[in-house]
Scaffold this motif. Structure first.
Motif, mmCIF file in Angstrom:
data_model
loop_
_atom_site.group_PDB
_atom_site.id
_atom_site.type_symbol
_atom_site.label_atom_id
_atom_site.label_comp_id
_atom_site.label_asym_id
_atom_site.label_seq_id
_atom_site.Cartn_x
_atom_site.Cartn_y
_atom_site.Cartn_z
ATOM 1 N N ASN A 1 -11.313 10.951 7.103
ATOM 2 C CA ASN A 1 -11.333 11.813 5.911
ATOM 3 C C ASN A 1 -11.443 13.295 6.287
ATOM 4 O O ASN A 1 -12.084 14.089 5.597
ATOM 5 C CB ASN A 1 -12.470 11.442 4.962
ATOM 6 N N PRO B 1 -6.756 9.832 7.421
ATOM 7 C CA PRO B 1 -7.377 8.907 6.461
ATOM 8 C C PRO B 1 -8.553 8.133 7.030
ATOM 9 O O PRO B 1 -9.423 7.688 6.275
ATOM 10 C CB PRO B 1 -6.220 7.962 6.086
ATOM 11 N N SER C 1 -11.619 19.531 2.335
ATOM 12 C CA SER C 1 -11.117 18.764 1.204
ATOM 13 C C SER C 1 -9.637 19.055 1.045
ATOM 14 O O SER C 1 -9.074 19.928 1.717
ATOM 15 C CB SER C 1 -11.875 19.119 -0.087
ATOM 16 N N GLU D 1 0.831 -1.202 0.000
ATOM 17 C CA GLU D 1 0.000 0.000 0.000
ATOM 18 C C GLU D 1 0.866 1.252 0.000
ATOM 19 O O GLU D 1 1.829 1.366 0.765
ATOM 20 C CB GLU D 1 -0.932 0.005 1.208
ATOM 21 N N TRP E 1 0.669 5.760 -0.569
ATOM 22 C CA TRP E 1 0.006 7.016 -0.866
ATOM 23 C C TRP E 1 0.811 7.716 -1.951
ATOM 24 O O TRP E 1 2.035 7.810 -1.863
ATOM 25 C CB TRP E 1 -0.071 7.909 0.368
ATOM 26 N N GLU F 1 -7.166 2.636 -5.031
ATOM 27 C CA GLU F 1 -8.276 2.315 -4.143
ATOM 28 C C GLU F 1 -9.015 3.554 -3.650
ATOM 29 O O GLU F 1 -10.217 3.490 -3.350
ATOM 30 C CB GLU F 1 -7.759 1.506 -2.959
ATOM 31 N N GLN F 2 -8.309 4.679 -3.531
ATOM 32 C CA GLN F 2 -8.945 5.907 -3.084
ATOM 33 C C GLN F 2 -8.371 7.071 -3.870
ATOM 34 O O GLN F 2 -7.200 7.051 -4.279
ATOM 35 C CB GLN F 2 -8.723 6.127 -1.577
ATOM 36 N N HIS F 3 -9.172 8.111 -4.040
ATOM 37 C CA HIS F 3 -8.747 9.288 -4.795
ATOM 38 C C HIS F 3 -9.355 10.525 -4.141
ATOM 39 O O HIS F 3 -10.559 10.578 -3.900
ATOM 40 C CB HIS F 3 -9.189 9.186 -6.259
ATOM 41 N N TYR F 4 -8.486 11.506 -3.843
ATOM 42 C CA TYR F 4 -8.942 12.735 -3.203
ATOM 43 C C TYR F 4 -8.521 13.929 -4.054
ATOM 44 O O TYR F 4 -7.380 14.020 -4.509
ATOM 45 C CB TYR F 4 -8.343 12.876 -1.801
ATOM 46 N N PHE G 1 -3.770 9.906 -4.138
ATOM 47 C CA PHE G 1 -4.262 8.547 -4.411
ATOM 48 C C PHE G 1 -3.744 7.589 -3.349
ATOM 49 O O PHE G 1 -2.639 7.757 -2.822
ATOM 50 C CB PHE G 1 -3.778 8.041 -5.767
ATOM 51 N N LYS G 2 -4.549 6.553 -3.084
ATOM 52 C CA LYS G 2 -4.057 5.388 -2.349
ATOM 53 C C LYS G 2 -3.983 4.240 -3.342
ATOM 54 O O LYS G 2 -4.994 3.895 -3.976
ATOM 55 C CB LYS G 2 -4.972 5.032 -1.182
ATOM 56 N N TRP G 3 -2.766 3.680 -3.480
ATOM 57 C CA TRP G 3 -2.505 2.691 -4.528
ATOM 58 C C TRP G 3 -2.073 1.373 -3.917
ATOM 59 O O TRP G 3 -1.333 1.334 -2.929
ATOM 60 C CB TRP G 3 -1.417 3.228 -5.459
#
Length: 245
Positions: free
Chosen positions: A103, A100, A69, A36, A38, A57-60, A47-49
């Motif tokens: 959020n 995380p 935000s 994992e 970031w 897996e996640q995108h901000y 991103f979390k990859w």
């Protein structure tokens, strides 16, 4: 193309992973487990990859209408703290502390709210961890130091009347070396260094004729032998004795 290259520490081989098509790629990366990561992009946010699945897996992204935000989409550095937060330095929106799990973002900008300290400039070029501190290099805002435990911010600016101030307010790079010194690189004005040991080491001046010292030796009688470019000097309780050959 936005991609990451990862080296396997067991085999020494490099692997390249294509993430998505983009004009600009990945600028910063933080590993949190074996697979994992970031990832901070230059224009597409955070991103979390997962390396094993090669999935994002996640995108901000930054949302100008949402104060909770990401403060900017150009991410220059990601640093974790002991509380599980991510400190994210952006090139277009200042600094934030990101949790995380919830959020939740806490922003530090030139217009910080709720009594939080303000950055001198929202353009962060570089950031480096130094124990409980973060050293933050800003464009035309000098150098800042954030205490991640107390969220106290200290700003350092160029002062032409102070020879011990930083060399310039346009700071493009900052680096911590193995001795704990902080090296600060500026735009067009050179480099300066913060040496934490500078005021902790006593200076001994034996009044030598030559300042070029090659070797120092203390013998069993606590006499100091100093080898210089101009000969050998013996320092004891009775003074100095010079030998030339």
């Amino acid at each position: 193309e936005a991609f990451v290259a990862v080296r396997d520490h067991k085999t020494g081989k490099w692997e390249k992973f294509l993430l998505f098509r983009a004009a600009e790629g990945i600028y910063s990366m933080l590993q949190i487990s074996e697979n994992e990561f970031w990832l901070g992009s230059q224009s597409n946010g955070l991103f979390k990859w997962n390396r094993k699945t090669n999935a994002l897996e996640q995108h901000y992204l930054h949302d100008p209408k949402n104060p909770n935000s990401l403060p900017g989409n150009d991410i220059r550095k990601i640093v974790p703290d002991t509380g599980g937060n991510l400190w994210i330095a952006t090139h277009d929106g200042g600094l934030c502390k990101f949790n995380p799990k919830t959020n939740r973002y806490i922003r530090f900008t030139t217009a910080s709210v709720n009594g939080r300290p303000s950055l001198p400039n929202n353009t962060i070029r570089c950031m480096v961890a130094d124990g409980r501190y973060l050293w933050i290099a800003t464009e035309n805002g000098g150098l800042s130091r954030m205490d991640v435990a107390t969220e106290e911010l200290t700003n350092f600016l160029y002062d032409k009347s102070n020879p011990n101030s930083i060399i310039n307010n346009s700071i493009w790079s900052v680096h911590k070396d193995r001795q704990g010194r902080i090296w600060v690189g500026s735009f067009a004005k050179g480099v300066c260094v913060l040496d934490v040991l500078e005021d902790k080491l006593a200076i001994y001046d034996p009044s030598l004729e030559s300042d070029l010292v090659n070797v120092i030796f203390m013998d069993s009688k606590n006499r100091l032998w100093i080898g210089t470019e101009d000969g050998l000097v013996l320092k004891d309780n009775w003074g100095s004795h010079r030998f030339r050959f």
